[in-house]
Design a protein around this motif. Structure first.
Motif, PDB file in Angstrom:
ATOM      1  N   LEU A   1     -21.145 -37.737  59.094  1.00  0.00           N
ATOM      2  CA  LEU A   1     -21.703 -38.851  59.753  1.00  0.00           C
ATOM      3  C   LEU A   1     -20.793 -39.177  60.394  1.00  0.00           C
ATOM      4  CD1 LEU A   1     -24.791 -39.880  60.135  1.00  0.00           C
ATOM      5  CD2 LEU A   1     -23.555 -41.396  58.045  1.00  0.00           C
ATOM      6  N   ALA A   2     -19.495 -40.454  60.046  1.00  0.00           N
ATOM      7  CA  ALA A   2     -18.832 -41.290  60.249  1.00  0.00           C
ATOM      8  C   ALA A   2     -18.268 -40.313  61.847  1.00  0.00           C
ATOM      9  CB  ALA A   2     -17.769 -41.297  59.677  1.00  0.00           C
TER      10      ALA A   2
ATOM     11  N   GLY B   1     -18.766 -41.247  52.167  1.00  0.00           N
ATOM     12  CA  GLY B   1     -18.287 -40.799  52.671  1.00  0.00           C
ATOM     13  C   GLY B   1     -18.013 -41.132  53.597  1.00  0.00           C
ATOM     14  N   ALA B   2     -18.227 -41.984  54.896  1.00  0.00           N
ATOM     15  CA  ALA B   2     -18.226 -42.163  55.876  1.00  0.00           C
ATOM     16  C   ALA B   2     -17.503 -43.856  55.837  1.00  0.00           C
ATOM     17  CB  ALA B   2     -20.074 -43.053  56.488  1.00  0.00           C
TER      18      ALA B   2
ATOM     19  N   ASN C   1     -21.377 -34.918  53.915  1.00  0.00           N
ATOM     20  CA  ASN C   1     -21.899 -35.658  54.751  1.00  0.00           C
ATOM     21  C   ASN C   1     -21.473 -36.660  55.394  1.00  0.00           C
ATOM     22  OD1 ASN C   1     -23.734 -33.272  54.668  1.00  0.00           O
ATOM     23  ND2 ASN C   1     -25.272 -34.539  53.574  1.00  0.00           N
ATOM     24  N   GLY C   2     -21.110 -37.369  54.397  1.00  0.00           N
ATOM     25  CA  GLY C   2     -20.565 -39.051  55.363  1.00  0.00           C
ATOM     26  C   GLY C   2     -19.522 -39.216  56.101  1.00  0.00           C
TER      27      GLY C   2
ATOM     28  N   GLN D   1     -19.652 -37.918  64.076  1.00  0.00           N
ATOM     29  CA  GLN D   1     -20.678 -38.250  64.344  1.00  0.00           C
ATOM     30  C   GLN D   1     -21.249 -38.881  65.528  1.00  0.00           C
ATOM     31  OE1 GLN D   1     -25.024 -37.899  62.559  1.00  0.00           O
ATOM     32  NE2 GLN D   1     -25.146 -35.856  64.102  1.00  0.00           N
ATOM     33  N   TYR D   2     -20.931 -39.675  64.544  1.00  0.00           N
ATOM     34  CA  TYR D   2     -20.962 -41.230  65.109  1.00  0.00           C
ATOM     35  C   TYR D   2     -19.903 -41.909  66.113  1.00  0.00           C
ATOM     36  CZ  TYR D   2     -22.216 -46.475  65.053  1.00  0.00           C
ATOM     37  OH  TYR D   2     -21.979 -47.834  65.551  1.00  0.00           O
TER      38      TYR D   2
ATOM     39  N   MET E   1     -15.929 -45.965  58.312  1.00  0.00           N
ATOM     40  CA  MET E   1     -17.135 -46.886  58.815  1.00  0.00           C
ATOM     41  C   MET E   1     -17.302 -47.834  57.550  1.00  0.00           C
ATOM     42  SD  MET E   1     -18.519 -44.272  60.683  1.00  0.00           S
ATOM     43  CE  MET E   1     -19.486 -45.413  60.995  1.00  0.00           C
TER      44      MET E   1
ATOM     45  N   ALA F   1     -28.126 -38.643  48.178  1.00  0.00           N
ATOM     46  CA  ALA F   1     -27.863 -38.473  49.339  1.00  0.00           C
ATOM     47  C   ALA F   1     -27.203 -39.350  50.704  1.00  0.00           C
ATOM     48  CB  ALA F   1     -27.931 -37.603  50.208  1.00  0.00           C
TER      49      ALA F   1
ATOM     50  N   THR G   1     -33.949 -39.641  49.189  1.00  0.00           N
ATOM     51  CA  THR G   1     -33.026 -39.007  48.715  1.00  0.00           C
ATOM     52  C   THR G   1     -31.942 -39.303  48.411  1.00  0.00           C
ATOM     53  OG1 THR G   1     -31.661 -36.331  49.535  1.00  0.00           O
ATOM     54  CG2 THR G   1     -31.446 -38.614  51.332  1.00  0.00           C
TER      55      THR G   1
ATOM     56  N   GLU H   1     -29.728 -31.890  48.095  1.00  0.00           N
ATOM     57  CA  GLU H   1     -30.200 -32.960  49.118  1.00  0.00           C
ATOM     58  C   GLU H   1     -28.960 -33.162  50.253  1.00  0.00           C
ATOM     59  OE1 GLU H   1     -30.352 -37.317  47.270  1.00  0.00           O
ATOM     60  OE2 GLU H   1     -31.400 -35.799  45.408  1.00  0.00           O
ATOM     61  N   ALA H   2     -28.158 -32.627  49.543  1.00  0.00           N
ATOM     62  CA  ALA H   2     -26.799 -33.108  50.612  1.00  0.00           C
ATOM     63  C   ALA H   2     -26.924 -31.765  52.318  1.00  0.00           C
ATOM     64  CB  ALA H   2     -25.483 -32.354  50.402  1.00  0.00           C
TER      65      ALA H   2
ATOM     66  N   TRP I   1     -29.894 -34.110  59.700  1.00  0.00           N
ATOM     67  CA  TRP I   1     -29.445 -35.073  60.507  1.00  0.00           C
ATOM     68  C   TRP I   1     -28.164 -34.004  61.462  1.00  0.00           C
ATOM     69  CZ3 TRP I   1     -28.258 -40.311  57.465  1.00  0.00           C
ATOM     70  CH2 TRP I   1     -29.055 -40.959  57.242  1.00  0.00           C
TER      71      TRP I   1
ATOM     72  N   GLY J   1     -23.899 -40.859  48.517  1.00  0.00           N
ATOM     73  CA  GLY J   1     -22.738 -40.391  49.455  1.00  0.00           C
ATOM     74  C   GLY J   1     -22.629 -40.314  50.179  1.00  0.00           C
ATOM     75  N   ALA J   2     -23.542 -39.917  51.375  1.00  0.00           N
ATOM     76  CA  ALA J   2     -23.246 -40.371  53.000  1.00  0.00           C
ATOM     77  C   ALA J   2     -22.749 -41.634  53.200  1.00  0.00           C
ATOM     78  CB  ALA J   2     -24.395 -40.327  53.600  1.00  0.00           C
TER      79      ALA J   2
ATOM     80  N   LEU K   1     -30.035 -33.332  53.970  1.00  0.00           N
ATOM     81  CA  LEU K   1     -29.770 -34.161  54.944  1.00  0.00           C
ATOM     82  C   LEU K   1     -28.775 -33.852  56.221  1.00  0.00           C
ATOM     83  CD1 LEU K   1     -30.027 -37.734  55.432  1.00  0.00           C
ATOM     84  CD2 LEU K   1     -28.226 -37.299  54.064  1.00  0.00           C
TER      85      LEU K   1
END
Lengths: 324, 319
Positions: free
Chosen positions: B128-129, A69-70, B124-125, B131-132, A75, A62, A59, B155-156, B163, A65-66, B159
């Motif tokens: 994710l931050a 965003g992070a 999502n990102g 969550q992490y 991060m 995704a 994916t 996709e988003a 997760w 993009g993840a 995922l």
């Protein structure tokens, strides 16, 4: 100093950065227990666990993009795209989102992410698993583009890329994963935007990237036997590009040949040639030449693939042609 | 679902703030005073307002090309927004982004977005931050019915679900992807049905009912904060204006528009609050007058602000 492969050097760079900074994490397809399609992330899952070495679905949008965003949240993600050829399905997230966020937001965002991807031909992987796409990325303001050619550079550049506050596209040549070289055990960085003179010479400048650095060095040895002393320069990153080192060399040698594995048309060779022509035309004794792959998709059948990839013979021939 | 009178009055205020801002932008655009193009949120105010009313400052949103309402609801400053829309140096993005790229990372606003479907993977990102880092913050991804059909959105959602990310996907179904009605762009009636494919709750609400939006998103946010993963809330609504200002809207008829204007989300809330004795006509007028003053100050700020210097063109490409 220990001898390590290019792959081990990359792996060590990630391991040491993850040990140093808990905000560094890895995500991508099969990067966990499987260790990555080429094995570059091997062992990291066992050490750092699935919270920091994240297997994703297939994916790519995704994934990128993840990471974006992070990274926007501070991060330092290192995402792996299994083959650079797969970036097409995720390109928007890279070139419209990650690359532009800082500028579009008036400098108020940082996107400290690394996108690692193997590229290049030579293993019979055919048209959709063998391309060299660095020119695409080098054409996008906001991205940095790095292409290591040796184990030493691979480690130092990857650590520098992870610590960089910008999105860095880190292109590994898959044919180089197994090559060995001296690599210090301790972490170190190589500044992005600093070329490396891989062989000093006075008669002609050969600028080469990734696997072509080794091809150029092989050609330089053949040329030396004919009394031609070639200088071989690896830019190591295309954005930023250390054009000064190249121009200084051209002022000394009065000739420039650029060699890359990407198709010649529209390749970064054209950009380097143009910049040198603009800034050092009067120092050139012959037209600048470029060697790249023919304007075809990467073929599968071994003799065709071999013919597609520029070789030392082509480099020697071009230099001799330049020198009349 | 408990909601205080103050919260409801705050929502009424926010919706009016968006309406006034957008109406003013509409006028400025018609007068040729805004470069580029703008996509207005008039008629959809209940969604951004109801959704963002459930959030904390630390929570994040990703927005869309029709983003002014989301930004205002998440705490965006009208001065900095209007200046950005005018292309002024004092704007949120120093005039480099414009209407479609306004962002305020410090407010958790990860940007409006010119790419339909661009926001989901980024939300999502951010999630994710959170969550992490073990934070109980959430990311809200606003997206339209057009974006619902983009691969990035699927996709988003996949995922986020795989997760268990703290994301709330807030779909704004205004019936049209530019000119293409949802009846032609998808075979289903409710986008929320797609949630089942990702094993997340999928809820349809009246997107013109701010309290319904608030209630649905509140539950989704609660789940996300408690580690129960993402949700999809589909808010049925309508944009009163064209896709962009200047759109002749040949693809829809005036009766349809009128039927939705009659379902004005602001009037709907106002009537409810007045019936319940929470908001008097005087108070309502006071709120609108105060907002008008705030808006005029924003307009004055934007008008008086300098344009960027061309020397700044190449700044902020790299950190």
């Amino acid at each position: 100093m220990a001898t390590k492969t290019y792959l081990q050097a990359l792996n060590e760079a990630m391991r040491q950065e993850m040990e140093r900074d808990p905000e560094v994490f890895i995500l991508g397809e099969d990067v966990g227990q499987f260790g990555g399609c080429f094995g570059v992330t091997q062992g990291l899952f066992e050490t750092f666990g699935e919270a920091r070495v994240k297997d994703t679905p297939i994916t790519e949008s995704a994934i990128v993009g993840a990471a974006t965003g992070a990274a926007a949240m501070g991060m330092r993600p290192v995402c792996e795209i299994m083959f650079v050829d797969f970036i097409g399905v995720a390109l928007d997230q890279l070139y419209n989102q990650a690359a532009k966020m800082r500028f579009m937001f008036g400098g108020k965002a940082k996107i400290p992410m690394v996108l690692r991807a193997p590229q290049g031909a030579g293993i019979g992987a055919a048209a959709q698993h063998s391309q060299s796409l660095e020119a695409w990325f080098a054409h996008v303001p906001g991205l940095k583009v790095v292409m290591p050619s040796t184990p030493y550079d691979a480690k130092g550049l990857l650590i520098a890329a992870i610590r960089d506050d910008n999105p860095v596209v880190f292109l590994e040549h898959k044919i180089l994963y197994g090559i060995e070289g001296e690599v210090p055990d301790e972490p170190y960085t190589i500044e992005l935007g600093k070329a490396k003179v891989q062989r000093e010479g006075n008669d002609v400048t050969i600028v080469a990237t990734a696997a072509m650095v080794h091809t150029a060095l092989e050609a330089a040895e053949q040329l030396a036997a004919d009394g031609i002393d070639a200088e071989v320069i690896d830019p190591r990153s295309l954005t930023p590009l250390d054009i000064d080192t190249i121009i200084d060399s051209v002022k000394k040698t009065h000739g420039l040949l650029i060699v890359h594995e990407a198709v010649r048309k529209g390749g970064v060779g054209g950009e380097i040639a143009a910049q040198v022509a603009e800034q050092a035309f009067d120092f050139l004794d012959a037209p600048i030449m470029r060697i790249g792959a023919p304007f075809t998709p990467v073929p599968f059948s071994p003799p065709l693939e071999k013919a597609f990839i520029p070789d030392a013979g082509a480099v020697v021939g071009a230099v001799k042609q330049m020198r009349g | 679902m408990s909601i205080t009178n103050e919260q409801m009055i705050q929502m009424f205020t926010t919706m009016n703030k968006i309406r006034q801002f957008e109406t003013r932008v509409q006028e400025f655009f018609a007068d040729g005073r805004i470069p580029g193009f703008v996509h207005l949120y008039i008629g959809e105010e209940a969604i951004a307002t109801g959704a963002c009313a459930t959030l904390r400052k630390e929570d994040c949103i990703t927005s869309t090309h029709r983003g002014h309402g989301h930004l205002i609801a998440k705490g965006g400053d009208l001065k900095l927004m209007m200046a950005e829309i005018f292309g002024k140096k004092t704007g949120y993005c120093k005039g480099k982004g414009g209407s479609m790229h306004i962002a305020a990372v410090e407010l958790g606003i990860l940007g409006a977005n010119g790419i339909v479907g661009g926001g989901g993977p980024i939300a999502n990102g951010a999630a994710l931050a959170f969550q992490y880092r073990g934070q109980d913050n959430v990311a809200v991804c606003f997206f339209g019915d057009g974006a619902a059909n983009q691969g990035t959105t699927q996709e988003a959602m996949n995922l986020a679900s795989a997760w268990s990310l703290p994301v709330v996907f807030v779909n704004e179904n205004n019936g049209y992807g530019i000119s293409c009605p949802t009846s032609k762009s998808m075979a289903i009636t409710d986008i929320a049905d797609r949630a089942a494919a990702y094993d997340m709750p999928g809820v349809v609400v009246d997107g013109n009912d701010v309290l319904a939006v608030y209630e649905a998103v509140s539950e989704a946010v609660r789940r996300a904060r408690e580690g129960e993963g993402p949700s999809l809330i589909e808010c049925k609504t309508y944009r009163w204006r064209g896709h962009f200002e200047g759109d002749a809207c040949v693809y829809r008829d005036e009766n349809e528009v009128q039927s939705w204007v009659e379902r004005d989300p602001i009037r709907k809330l106002e009537e409810k609050l007045q019936e319940q004795g929470i908001l008097s006509p005087e108070k309502s007028r006071e709120i609108r007058d105060a907002l008008a003053k705030e808006l005029e100050a924003a307009v004055a700020f934007a008008e008086e602000s300098p344009l960027p210097s061309v020397d700044e063109l190449e700044e902020d490409v790299y950190a």
